[in-house]
Design an enzyme around this catalytic site. Structure first.
Site, PDB file in Angstrom:
ATOM      1  N   GLY A 175      -6.963   9.002  10.287  1.00  0.00           N
ATOM      2  CA  GLY A 175      -5.596   9.499  10.170  1.00  0.00           C
ATOM      3  C   GLY A 175      -5.364  10.158   8.828  1.00  0.00           C
TER       4      GLY A 175
ATOM      5  CB  VAL B  60      -7.420   6.591   6.689  1.00  0.00           C
ATOM      6  CG1 VAL B  60      -8.171   5.289   6.958  1.00  0.00           C
ATOM      7  CG2 VAL B  60      -6.247   6.337   5.755  1.00  0.00           C
TER       8      VAL B  60
ATOM      9  CE  LYS C 178      -4.528   5.062   2.576  1.00  0.00           C
ATOM     10  NZ  LYS C 178      -3.151   4.530   2.439  1.00  0.00           N
TER      11      LYS C 178
ATOM     12  CG  ASP D 157       6.111   3.306   0.389  1.00  0.00           C
ATOM     13  OD1 ASP D 157       7.272   3.576   0.746  1.00  0.00           O
ATOM     14  OD2 ASP D 157       5.145   4.053   0.609  1.00  0.00           O
TER      15      ASP D 157
ATOM     16  N   GLY E 150      -2.087  10.964   5.974  1.00  0.00           N
ATOM     17  CA  GLY E 150      -0.715  10.617   5.613  1.00  0.00           C
ATOM     18  C   GLY E 150      -0.399  11.039   4.209  1.00  0.00           C
ATOM     19  N   GLY E 151       0.761  10.577   3.759  1.00  0.00           N
ATOM     20  CA  GLY E 151       1.225  10.980   2.439  1.00  0.00           C
ATOM     21  C   GLY E 151       0.369  10.447   1.317  1.00  0.00           C
ATOM     22  CG  MET E 152       0.272   6.810   0.061  1.00  0.00           C
ATOM     23  SD  MET E 152       0.636   7.312  -1.635  1.00  0.00           S
ATOM     24  CE  MET E 152      -0.597   6.370  -2.529  1.00  0.00           C
ATOM     25  N   GLY E 153      -3.036  10.155   1.551  1.00  0.00           N
ATOM     26  CA  GLY E 153      -4.411  10.602   1.638  1.00  0.00           C
ATOM     27  C   GLY E 153      -4.935  10.593   3.059  1.00  0.00           C
TER      28      GLY E 153
END
Length: 914
Positions: free
Chosen positions: A653, A660, A675, A770, A655-658
């Site tokens: 996947g 995976v 990640k 978060d 997302g906003g944090m990188g």
């Protein structure tokens, strides 16, 4: 495994299984256990009583024996003192001594003299004189010797044959010591076939104290004396002469009336040792003719070695006889008590195991899939605790089964393609930034159409990941173009960041040898969006200038550039306008060109665009744009070895944090989730790197089944990465996208599991910062895992690692203090849990608005509408819990996830018992 089927009503039905019958019922086991324990306890008590009684009897006998020995020693000392006093008195009687002196010289009665080595002796006169003195002293025997120790006279004989020839010096050690030392002595002598306590005193008169002879004053140690000791101490007494001490080698013994025969005692090694060494024999047990006795022995001293021994005995069997009677009574009473205890234990076992048997029956029902059983929870004993725990377990299993079914439904949706289709929004008027990406370089050629569509799908997924990472959403797919929406005041900045990341990602990809590229169009304004249903097709309609202009700009933009409406570029800030050049787009149906800013995406100026002044009514989330490499710059493909350790298997996947990946750790030989963070996710400033390392170390400390484990971290090709536990599942956000209002039981079950994982973090002193549906994972086992502790930090930390004015978190789930950039503690996570709970039970967020500023302001100033008004079946208790979590003042919230979890568990227990 028991299969569980779900009907259209959604209720579970138990599988048809025959009830299992126990081979050994618990009541029988409990009865046997109680019986064995009772027998063991009674046997132990009887054994202890027997041992203790024997010990007490033995101790009593030994004490009595020791007392008898002590009394004898006391009497002996009194006797010897009495004898010493009498002998000393007589020995200092001048007329008596002078008379003895004359008698020794033969001056008193020449006709009854005998010759002695020193001259003639008047025996008759001496005998008469000492008989009178014996009667006065009250003793049993007086003996007079000359100064050499030769016998002159003794009161137990009227005439001593051989007087003057009998050498008592050699025969009596006690006399010999007196003769040798000239000092008075006392002790035991044996003479005339009898034992005596005796005192020896010299006979001396005159100034020079010339010794004329010696006087022996004695009291017999006879049966009368032995009986006296025996009656006073309740012991048997035996006096034995030492071997060789009697006349003509005869051995002498004296005993009390109840004493056993003395002969066996002479054969005892202990008695022989006493005779040779003079050592006292301590109390000890011995057996004589099958009778047990306790004995002790003292030496009878009469000079340099014992003259005899005094033996004291007490029957052990006679002493323990009363205890034996008590033991027999206990034995009969214990047998009766055992019989009664067996009967009562059977009744008690049946009564105690009856509720447990009911619980076992319920457990069978639960194993068959019936979760509607209701244990009795009103008991106050351990069975009640077990029933309440069982009720909670049934509730947990019900929750788990619901989540397992939820996972299966989501997997089925994904397999059918429904899960990947976005939910159609109702018609609404919105305001935001529209980004349209126009893909270039993808040629259909003469290749397989399926291959072309598959390649296009991969590229579209790549773009979607970058858009989601910048908190945007894909609204529609128009051929090879993506229409994306970014909400909030800073939406234009996030759109530019997404466009830049996509451009750089595509620059490293080739399809059929051709390098891909794209042009982008960005415009901000109002638009109307909603579902559009046709006879044979459906889709999402965007009506307004902003989406139209973004589409036109994307068509006109050079490859690698983004055309941004001038108003949008100016709103983004000087750093953006300085990075591009003024341009215009001409359209035939417009009288004048449209001014735009042409941005070369790979050369956007670096820097940080911060929120408006810190003192404004609402502080917005700070975004950063810098020159660090993006994730796309690390070319990670399936099958490649990343960082020399991780074999990439697939992309899980974005997302906003990188991004995976599923990867295989070659060193540990296990599958992990890897990640890879974007290059600009962490500043290369030393303090930011230190913070990143510290946060990963903190996350590694959390080991809970409701927390996704963090294993390790590293840096590779200008990007940081984190290895984590790999779990196949779906995020809560994906579930809520298709089911905005889940069943209340499912919603609360998810919340409890999240709280368990969060409580484990809070106990370690870590706050998440978060919490949102995107960070909650539901796996195929029905377990919920809280993930992404990448921005967690110690609650006690105050090291200033977070830059001033930089807010971390997701706006819709931020606490008021988090919005204002204040120091956070676990109560901030409790607020985010309140937002998540509200969303789960009410189907919407407590504060929602098109503009980001409005959302952040609402967190600080507005009171949410009670969820019970939106969903009455929430109930007053859950409604109160959620509102307490959403209190503006942190002091009014739960202190941490632990108390919140306790409240949710209490509500569940009450519901299970109802």
């Amino acid at each position: 495994m028991v299969s569980v089927q779900r009907e259209t009503t959604g209720e579970r039905r138990p599988a048809a299984t025959a009830p299992e019958r126990p081979r050994f019922p618990l009541s029988l086991k409990l009865f046997l256990l109680i019986a064995v324990l009772i027998v063991a306890v009674v046997a132990l008590a009887f054994g202890i009583t027997l041992r203790r009684s024997s010990g007490i009897a033995g101790q009593t006998v030994r004490t009595a024996i020791a007392s008898a020995a002590g009394l004898f020693e006391e009497l002996e000392q009194n006797r010897l003192r009495q004898l010493q006093l009498g002998a000393e008195t007589v020995g200092r009687d001048v007329p008596f001594v002078a008379y003895i002196e004359r008698a020794i010289a033969g001056e008193e009665a020449p006709d009854e003299t005998v010759s002695v080595p020193g001259g003639a002796v008047d025996v008759a006169s001496i005998l008469d004189l000492i008989q009178v003195r014996r009667e006065i002293l009250g003793t049993d025997l007086l003996i007079v010797t000359d100064d050499q120790g030769y016998l002159l006279a003794r009161t137990d004989q009227s005439f001593v044959a051989g007087t003057g020839e009998i050498d008592l010096y050699e025969r009596q050690p006690l006399l010999r010591e007196t003769v040798d030392t000239g000092l008075q002595q006392s002790g035991v002598i044996m003479t005339g076939g009898r034992l005596y306590h005796a005192a020896v005193a010299p006979l001396a008169i005159g100034a020079g104290g010339v010794v004329t002879g010696f006087l022996i004053n004695a009291l017999a140690i006879d049966e009368q004396f032995a009986n006296r000791i025996a009656e006073a101490t309740r012991t048997s007494v035996i006096f034995l002469s030492a071997p060789g001490m009697g006349e003509n080698g005869r051995e002498l013994s004296v005993r009390s009336a109840d004493a056993p025969a003395p002969a066996p005692f002479r054969a005892m090694p202990a008695i022989a040792s006493l005779f040779s060494t003079g050592t006292t024999i301590p109390p000890q047990q011995t057996t004589l003719e099958r009778d047990r006795w306790v004995m002790t022995a003292l030496p009878l001293r009469g000079g340099e070695r014992p003259v005899g021994a005094s033996v004291f005995l007490r029957s052990f069997d006679a002493e323990i006889a009363p205890f034996r009677e008590i033991q027999r009574t206990l034995l009969f009473a214990g047998a009766g008590a055992l019989l009664l205890a067996f009967i009562l234990s059977g009744l008690v076992a049946r009564r105690l195991t009856r509720p447990i048997a009911r619980l076992a029956s319920m457990a069978e029902s639960v194993a068959g899939g019936d979760y509607d059983v209701r244990p009795e929870t009103d008991r106050s004993d351990e069975v009640g605790i077990l029933s309440r725990s069982f009720a909670e377990m049934i509730s947990a299993l019900r929750d788990k089964a619901e989540l397992e079914h939820l996972y299966q439904e989501m997997a089925a949706r994904e397999a059918s393609g429904e899960f990947r289709r976005r939910a159609v929004r109702p018609p609404s008027r919105e305001e935001g930034t529209i980004l349209v990406t126009d893909l270039r370089g993808l040629s259909i050629g003469a290749g397989d159409p399926a291959q072309v569509v598959r390649a296009l799908g991969e590229v579209m997924k790549l773009q979607e990941g970058e858009i989601v990472r910048q908190e945007g959403s894909v609204a529609d797919v128009v051929g090879h173009r993506l229409v994306c929406v970014f909400a909030g005041e800073r939406g234009v900045v996030r759109a530019i960041r997404a466009a830049r990341a996509i451009s750089e990602e595509l620059a490293h990809r080739k399809i059929d040898g051709a390098t891909l590229g794209m042009g982008a169009g960005i415009s901000t304004g109002e638009y109307v969006a909603g579902a559009l249903e046709l006879a044979s097709q459906s889709g999402l309609a965007f009506v307004g200038d902003a989406p139209l202009l973004a589409l036109l700009f994307a068509w006109e933009a050079p490859t690698g550039h983004a055309l941004v409406s001038l108003e949008s570029a100016q709103a983004a800030g000087e750093e953006i306008t300085a990075a591009g050049s003024r341009d215009e787009v001409r359209l035939r149906w417009l009288p004048s060109p449209i001014p735009v800013l042409s941005l070369p995406l790979r050369s956007i100026a670096t820097g940080i665009m911060r929120a408006p002044g810190a003192q404004s009514a609402a502080t917005v989330a700070t975004l950063r744009i810098d020159g660090m490499p993006q994730v796309g710059e690390v070319d990670v493909r399936p099958g490649e070895l990343f960082a020399g350790r991780y074999r990439i298997e697939e992309t899980v996947g974005r997302g906003g944090m990188g991004v995976v990946y599923k990867a295989h750790d070659e060193q540990l030989d296990e599958v992990v989730a890897l990640k890879v963070l974007p290059g600009d996710a962490i500043s290369r400033a030393p303090e930011q790197v230190d913070r990143f390392k510290r946060e990963i170390r903190l996350a590694r400390r959390i080991t809970h089944r409701n927390v996704l484990r963090t294993y390790d971290w590293g840096e590779f090709e200008a990007a940081y990465f984190i290895s984590m536990e790999f779990v196949r599942g779906y995020t809560l956000a994906q579930y809520l996208e298709k089911t905005p209002l889940p069943p209340l039981r499912v919603a609360l079950g998810i919340a409890r599991q999240i709280c368990r994982g969060l409580d484990a973090a809070h106990e370690q002193g870590i706050i998440h910062r978060d919490i949102k549906p995107q960070n909650v994972l539901i796996d195929q086992k029905g377990e919920v895992k809280l993930m992404d502790f990448g921005i967690a930090r110690m609650t006690e930390a105050s090291d200033g690692m977070t830059a001033a004015g930089l807010i971390i978190g997701t706006p819709h789930y931020m606490s008021p203090e988090q919005v204002q950039g204040k120091t956070l503690d676990p109560r901030s996570d409790v607020y985010a849990m309140g937002v998540l709970l509200y969303e789960l039970v009410a189907g919407r967020k407590p504060f929602d608005a098109p503009a980001l500023t409005a959302v952040l302001t609402a967190h600080m100033t507005e009171t949410p509408r009670p969820p019970i008004e939106l969903r009455p079946d929430v109930g007053e208790q859950i409604n109160a819990i959620i509102l307490r979590c959403l209190a503006k003042d942190p002091k009014q919230r739960y202190a941490s996830a632990g108390p919140l979890l306790s409240e949710l568990e209490r509500v569940r227990a009450a519901a299970a018992a109802a």
